[in-house]
Design a protein around this motif. Sequence first.
Motif, PDB file in Angstrom:
ATOM      1  N   GLU A 133       0.823  -1.201   0.000  1.00 53.54           N
ATOM      2  CA  GLU A 133       0.000   0.000   0.000  1.00 53.54           C
ATOM      3  C   GLU A 133       0.859   1.254   0.000  1.00 53.54           C
ATOM      4  OE1 GLU A 133      -3.124  -0.329   2.919  1.00 53.54           O
ATOM      5  OE2 GLU A 133      -4.200  -1.675   1.572  1.00 53.54           O
ATOM      6  N   GLN A 144      -2.653   5.500  -5.726  1.00 52.85           N
ATOM      7  CA  GLN A 144      -3.101   4.764  -4.554  1.00 52.85           C
ATOM      8  C   GLN A 144      -3.174   3.263  -4.821  1.00 52.85           C
ATOM      9  OE1 GLN A 144      -7.096   5.176  -3.372  1.00 52.85           O
ATOM     10  NE2 GLN A 144      -6.616   5.192  -1.205  1.00 52.85           N
ATOM     11  N   GLN A 146      -4.422  -0.507  -2.980  1.00 50.76           N
ATOM     12  CA  GLN A 146      -5.197  -1.048  -1.874  1.00 50.76           C
ATOM     13  C   GLN A 146      -5.187  -2.566  -1.912  1.00 50.76           C
ATOM     14  OE1 GLN A 146      -9.326   0.071  -1.726  1.00 50.76           O
ATOM     15  NE2 GLN A 146      -9.246   0.222   0.494  1.00 50.76           N
ATOM     16  N   ASN A 148      -6.603  -6.273  -0.729  1.00 53.95           N
ATOM     17  CA  ASN A 148      -7.655  -7.087  -0.126  1.00 53.95           C
ATOM     18  C   ASN A 148      -6.979  -8.362   0.319  1.00 53.95           C
ATOM     19  OD1 ASN A 148      -9.702  -8.973   0.365  1.00 53.95           O
ATOM     20  ND2 ASN A 148     -11.099  -7.919  -1.013  1.00 53.95           N
TER      21      ASN A 148
ATOM     22  N   ARG B  40      -4.540  -2.727   8.420  1.00 52.38           N
ATOM     23  CA  ARG B  40      -4.077  -1.409   7.986  1.00 52.38           C
ATOM     24  C   ARG B  40      -3.994  -0.450   9.170  1.00 52.38           C
ATOM     25  NH1 ARG B  40      -7.856  -0.451   3.719  1.00 52.38           N
ATOM     26  NH2 ARG B  40      -6.747  -2.037   2.546  1.00 52.38           N
TER      27      ARG B  40
END
Lengths: 840, 58
Positions: A133, A144, A146, A148, B40
Motif C-alpha cells: 500500500e 493509490q 489497496q 484485499n 491497515r
Amino acid sequence: MERNSSADLLDQPAAWSDPAIAGDSSATAEPARCFHCGTRCRGEVFTLLEKSFCCQGCKTVFEILSENGLNDFYSLSENAGVRVKRATRADQFSYLDAPAVLERLVNFTNGKLTRITFHIPSMHCIACVWLLENLFRLKAGIGQSQVNFPRKELSLSFENEKVKLSEVVGLLAALGYEPELKFSDLENHAKKPVNRRLWLQMGIAGFAFGNIMLFSISAYLGLDSFSGPGFKKLVGYISLFLALPVVTYSAWDYWRSSIISLRQKLLTIDVPIAAGILAIYAQSAYEVLSGVGEGYFDSLCGLIFFLLCGRLFQQKTYDRLAFDRDYKSFFPLSVTRIAHGTEETAALAQVETGDHLLVRNGELIPADARLVSGAAVIDYSFVTGESEPVEKQAGDHLYAGGRQMGGAIEIETVKAVSQSYLTSLWNQEAFRKENSETLATLTNIFSERFTRIVIAIAAGSAVFWWPTSPALAIKAFTSVLIVACPCALALAAPFTLGTALRALGKRNIFVKSPVVLETLARVTAVVFDKTGTLTAAGAGSIRFEGNALNDQEKGWVFSLSRHSTHPYAVRISEALAEEQYPQVVRSFLETTGCGIEANIGSNEIWMGSAAWLATRNVAAPKGAMKGSHVHLAINGTYRGCFVLASALREETEQLIGSLRANHQLALLSGDNDKDRAKFQALFGTESRLAFNQSPVEKLAFIRSLQGEGNTVMMVGDGLNDAGALKQSDVGVAVVERISAFSPASDIIVAAGAVPKLAAALKFSKGAVRIVRVSFLISGFYNVIGIAIAASGSLSPIVCAILMPLSSVSVVGFACGATAWLGRRSGLGEPSQFQSKNKQP
Amino acid sequence: MSVIFLLIPLSIVLAACFLGAFIWAVRSGQYEDTCTPSMRLLTEERAVKNFKEKAELP
C-alpha cells in the motif's frame, strides 16, 4: 533525479539465480538468517549495514526499501520479506504494454489514469500489506494502491504517462511480489459485488422492522387510548409507508422467483411466501386506509428480514477459492518466444502456429507442439494422470499442458492454444450446459405439497364462512395465507445447510453451495482418480533412516538429486528444496535402474538401489521397511536410506473401507495398470477399476454410471479429471494448497482432509434429516396458526407472537442440531488451513 | 401528549440518517473486505512519518 530507480534492478544480470553461486561451503557454525526473508544463508552471504542476506535479490529489496524510507517494513513483522526467486529481465513484462493485452487486463483506463487488480499469492503478513500500500513511494506515477488480504489482491492505479504497466509489474516482481498473471485474466473482468444488494435489502427490511415494531408495541399496549385516535392513524400511515420499500425492494427476489416458477408450473417455496407477503400487505393496507385496524406490518417486515437473514447466512463464500476455473487459469499469460535468434516475452494469446517457443524447467507447454531441440522430459501427470515423466526426442509431438522437467527446450507450435488436445476436452457437451441451480431442492419438494394444502384450507374456510358473512370469509382467507406463509419452513434449510457448510469448511472441505450438500446426501457411487487423490504427489512422506544428515550433507543430496528426473530423485530434491541451495556438481552420472552419482567439492556422493551400492562394496542393510528405498553413500561410506513411504495417502484404506459398505466404488486412472492388483484388493472385487483412461474416457465413464441411475461423486485433482468432475453430480477437487489451481468443481477439499470424505457424506445425510425434522416443527406451528386463522379470529398480536416464535425455534433447532451432528459424526476437530504459504 | 406527533416523525428522520449511513457503507464496499482494514489500522502512523522525510530529499 529519481534515486535508485528499480529499473536498475531489472537491468542487472541474473546473478543470483545462477546455481553456481554457492562455492565452498566450509563449516560456519550457525548460518545467519537472511534479514529480509528469514531463510538460512548458505554459501556466499551478502552483507550490508551489518545485516546478512541470503541472496542478491533480498539485499536489493532491502536497499530499495531503506533508501526510500520504508525501513518500517522490517519492524512490522520479523523476516517479513519474500525471497526473490528469480531474477527479472528488463523486457520480461514488456508484452503487458501491448494495447491488446493491457486493455483486457485493466479494470479501468481513460488513457491517462489506469486502474488494475493483481492477484499476488506471495503476500502473507501485515508488513506485505503495508509495503504494497506504500508502493507509490517507490516509483513516481503509481497512485493509490489497496490490498484485499483475504483475496490476496492488490488494486492500484498509475499514470500512463509516467509509468508503464510492465514497469509496475517489474517493480512488484523485483520486490518478491510477482503477480500471478494467467491466461484467464484476459476474460471475465466484470466481477460483481457479491452480497452488496443482499446487504442493502436486509438493511432496509431491518430498519423498517425495528421502527414499525416500536410503534406497534405502543399500540399493543393500548397507548392509543391515551393519546387519542389520531395517534393510531399516524402510526398506521407511517407503517404503511415504511413497509412499502420492504415489500417492493427487499422482497424483490421472492416476487421474481415466484413468477418464474409459476411460469414453469412449479410450486417452489417462494410461491407461498410471495402469496403470504401479498396477502399481509393487502390486508394491512386495507385495514389502515379504512381505519379498521393497524395491520400486520410489523410481522410482515420481520418476516422478510428473517428470510433475508437466512439467505445471507446460507451464502458462505470462500474468498481464496474459485470453483469455476478452467484450463485458462492454468496457462501462463506469457511465453518466451524465439524470433530471429533472440528471446522475447510474448503474450500467450499472440502465439501463432509455427512460432518457436522456449520452455524452461518447470514451465508448461502452452500448445500442441513439436520438439525442436533440447532434452525433453515431460511430466504429464496433471493432464493425463500418468505419474512418471516421459522422455521425448527431437521431432516428437508434445501435448499442451505437459510440464518440462530438466533443461530448457525449444518447441515449434503446431496448433493454436485454443485448439490443442487438452483444450478439446472443454468442447464436450458437459461444459456447454450451465449447471443451473436445480429446483428440486428439499424445500421445494416439501413446499409443493404444503402449498396445495394451504390453498385448499384457505379456499375451504372462505367457502365455509361465506354464508355467514362475506367480510369474515375474506378475512379468514387472507388470515390463512398470512399464517401459513412458510417463514419457518423457508428458514429451516438455509440455516441447517449454512451451518453444515461452515462446519465442513472449518475442516478443510469447502462446499460451493447448499444445493451441493443436498446432492451429496444422495450420492450412491463414488469414483476416485488415482494419482494425486488416493496417492500423494510430491514429498511429505519421505523419511531418512540412519544417522541424521547434517546440513552440509543435505545440501549435497539436494544438489545431486535435482539433476535427475527420476521420480524418486525429484521427490527427494523437492523435500529438501526449502532450505538448501544448489551447489556445483561435477561428473554427474545416472545409471538407469541403479542410481545417480557425482562429485561435489572433494566429496563423492552415490544414491541408488541397495544392489547397485553392493557392486561398489557398500553394504546396505536389508530391512523389512515399507515403501521404496533410495540408499545413500558418501565417499564410499554407507550413510542411510531415504524411505519414500507407500504412495497411498494415509488413512485411504479406512476411507475406502467405510465407503464400501454403502456406495458403489470405482477407480479411474490415467496411469498404467501396474498397481491394479493392489487397488483391486483395496476396493474389493465388485468395484470397477479402469486404467489408461483419457480425460474424455473418464467423462464417459461417469456418464455411464449416471445412466445406471447413480448419483455420482467424483474425486479428482488434475486437469485430466476436469471433464469427469464437471459431468459428475458432485465433483470434488483435491488440492495440496488451498490457493493452488483446481479444476472446476463443486467441492474443494484439502489433501489432508480426503480421509474425512466418508464422514462428510454421512454428515450431509444427517443434515438433510435435520432439515426434514425442522419442516415437521414448522408444520406443527402452521397447523396451530391455521386453526386460529380458519376460525376467523386472527389478531395482529397473535400473528406478531406466533411468527417470530416459530422462526426462532426452528432456526435454533436447525443450528443447534447441525452443530451437534458436526461434532458427533467423526469429522474430527476443526482446523485452519495453513494460509501462510510463502512460496508463490 | 401531543408532542408525540412531533417526536415520532423526528425519530424516523433520525433513523433514516442511520439507514443512509448504512447504505453508503455498503455501496462503498466496506462489507466486502472486513479483514484488511484491521491490519491497515496498525500501520497507519508509519506512513505519515516517513513520507515527510522523503519529501525533503531532492
